[in-house]
Design a protein around this motif. Sequence first.
Motif, PDB file in Angstrom:
ATOM      1  N   ALA A 215       1.241  -1.471  -0.261  1.00 56.33           N
ATOM      2  CA  ALA A 215      -0.327  -0.611  -0.104  1.00 56.33           C
ATOM      3  C   ALA A 215       0.642   1.083   0.145  1.00 56.33           C
ATOM      4  CB  ALA A 215      -0.796  -0.069   1.987  1.00 56.33           C
ATOM      5  N   GLN A 216       2.057   1.592   0.114  1.00 56.26           N
ATOM      6  CA  GLN A 216       2.443   2.497   0.704  1.00 56.26           C
ATOM      7  C   GLN A 216       3.313   2.653  -1.301  1.00 56.26           C
ATOM      8  OE1 GLN A 216       3.253   3.303   3.384  1.00 56.26           O
ATOM      9  NE2 GLN A 216       1.561   1.716   3.900  1.00 56.26           N
ATOM     10  N   ILE A 217       3.542   1.138  -2.192  1.00 50.31           N
ATOM     11  CA  ILE A 217       3.961   2.108  -3.310  1.00 50.31           C
ATOM     12  C   ILE A 217       3.169   2.660  -4.281  1.00 50.31           C
ATOM     13  CG2 ILE A 217       4.501   1.026  -5.487  1.00 50.31           C
ATOM     14  CD1 ILE A 217       5.468  -1.810  -3.568  1.00 50.31           C
ATOM     15  N   ILE A 218       3.678   3.830  -5.009  1.00 54.46           N
ATOM     16  CA  ILE A 218       2.766   4.643  -5.695  1.00 54.46           C
ATOM     17  C   ILE A 218       2.278   3.764  -6.651  1.00 54.46           C
ATOM     18  CG2 ILE A 218       2.692   6.381  -6.885  1.00 54.46           C
ATOM     19  CD1 ILE A 218       4.978   7.686  -5.099  1.00 54.46           C
ATOM     20  N   GLY A 219       1.377   3.338  -7.195  1.00 55.67           N
ATOM     21  CA  GLY A 219       0.833   3.552  -8.425  1.00 55.67           C
ATOM     22  C   GLY A 219      -0.128   2.067  -7.793  1.00 55.67           C
ATOM     23  N   LEU A 220      -0.357   1.184  -8.028  1.00 56.43           N
ATOM     24  CA  LEU A 220      -1.355  -0.659  -7.808  1.00 56.43           C
ATOM     25  C   LEU A 220      -1.072  -1.975  -8.409  1.00 56.43           C
ATOM     26  CD1 LEU A 220      -4.102  -0.581  -7.654  1.00 56.43           C
ATOM     27  CD2 LEU A 220      -5.339  -1.376  -9.892  1.00 56.43           C
ATOM     28  N   PRO A 221      -0.089  -2.005  -7.599  1.00 57.06           N
ATOM     29  CA  PRO A 221       0.559  -3.486  -7.229  1.00 57.06           C
ATOM     30  C   PRO A 221       0.350  -4.484  -6.949  1.00 57.06           C
ATOM     31  CG  PRO A 221       1.746  -1.888  -5.285  1.00 57.06           C
ATOM     32  CD  PRO A 221       0.850  -0.687  -5.903  1.00 57.06           C
ATOM     33  N   ILE A 222      -0.278  -5.331  -8.500  1.00 55.83           N
ATOM     34  CA  ILE A 222      -0.848  -6.225  -7.402  1.00 55.83           C
ATOM     35  C   ILE A 222      -0.045  -8.063  -7.757  1.00 55.83           C
ATOM     36  CG2 ILE A 222      -3.107  -7.625  -9.186  1.00 55.83           C
ATOM     37  CD1 ILE A 222      -3.648  -5.697 -10.424  1.00 55.83           C
ATOM     38  N   PRO A 223      -0.001  -8.074  -6.558  1.00 55.64           N
ATOM     39  CA  PRO A 223       0.790  -8.949  -6.094  1.00 55.64           C
ATOM     40  C   PRO A 223      -0.368 -10.853  -6.707  1.00 55.64           C
ATOM     41  CG  PRO A 223      -0.748  -9.062  -4.548  1.00 55.64           C
ATOM     42  CD  PRO A 223      -1.167  -7.028  -4.794  1.00 55.64           C
ATOM     43  N   GLU A 224       1.414 -11.456  -7.254  1.00 52.60           N
ATOM     44  CA  GLU A 224       0.751 -12.700  -7.995  1.00 52.60           C
ATOM     45  C   GLU A 224       0.716 -13.554  -6.893  1.00 52.60           C
ATOM     46  OE1 GLU A 224       2.816 -13.363 -11.740  1.00 52.60           O
ATOM     47  OE2 GLU A 224       1.378 -12.258 -12.802  1.00 52.60           O
ATOM     48  N   PHE A 225      -0.623 -14.804  -6.658  1.00 51.32           N
ATOM     49  CA  PHE A 225      -0.287 -16.229  -6.169  1.00 51.32           C
ATOM     50  C   PHE A 225       0.589 -17.197  -6.722  1.00 51.32           C
ATOM     51  CE2 PHE A 225      -3.857 -13.716  -4.708  1.00 51.32           C
ATOM     52  CZ  PHE A 225      -3.764 -13.728  -3.211  1.00 51.32           C
TER      53      PHE A 225
END
Length: 382
Positions: free
Chosen positions: A219-229
Amino acid sequence: MDTIPLVHASLGEQELAAVAEVFASGWPAGQGPRGKALEAQLAQRYGAGGAVAVSNCGAALHLAMLALGVKPGDEVIVADYTFPAPAHAVRYVGAVPVFADVRPDTGTIDPQAVADLVTDKTVGVIAVDTVGLPADYAPLQEIADRHGLFLVEDAACAVGATYQGREAGALAEVACLSFHGRKGATSGEGGALIATDPAIAADARLRSSFGIGSIFDQAQIIGLPIPEFTEIGYNFKLSDIAAAILQVQIGRIGELLRRRSAVAARYAELFAGEDLLTLPHVPEDRTHAWQSYVVTLDESVDRAGLATELRAQGIGCGHGTWATHVQPVFRTQQTCPVSADLFARNLAIPMHAELTEAQTERVADVVRRALRTHATSARRAA
């Protein structure tokens, strides 16, 4: 009548203030700022390559088996006389727990029993610091090194104890701690994995959060990181509320242990010369965390009757811990006669940092009188 509980958590205003800070922060969930701070505190305390705060010690043991690469069909030698969490953890990964008997004087895993159980299927050993007393790690490590095995320390009960000058939690390549309500440092529930190898800690941390890492960090990263499982993980995170409590409790370990040790010393004085029970034995090369105070009753004593009378008089008590190999879920042809004997004859009496001198004396007085009532007539006459 003054009721004296078997266990009691030492939580107060400092812990409440720490919780209030978390409430104000807006992040009560796991792997947030307080969780990270706790992990850093633990890593520094134990001189470790990494520490992972998790929901309980059972989760830490499970993660340890995964991080150490234990596979279905592997054999892991586990201490038999203990809460059965080590055997559960081995079963979680499809491996086979092999039960090692314990020493009659300390109740800790017997290194010779371990040596006798090693086969070509054995991959590791889980030793247990039984009710707060560290196991014999020097010979255990020698056995592990000789056979190329991992050694895990289940230090669930032993926060604050020492072995040959080293602190429990730092006695093997991986250690697992508990912060359950009866432990020397507590957040009600909680645990930690301590590892000398940072890679082991990193593996455990990732798996403890469904395999995607800290949502707080993302949540601290600018943008929209979407982690992968990319692999199966688990929800074993410790909340930042619990982590904040533990930051305070870790700082109080010395104080709380001194109070527990004073109770243990007083019990030793009060039970001196009592021939119907044997007091806990602490070898000269280690110190006890006194999570529990467990006495071994003479064979003539009816433990169930004794416990019933103690509870009727407001004195908390328990059976000590378990002989794992006789539990139905771990049905086995193995025998561990020392563990089975301790399981049948041990009795835990009140032990916590809040016991007063008067309460300690009352416990001892009630126990001594009840022993005479519940021993066989032949033994009483002797």
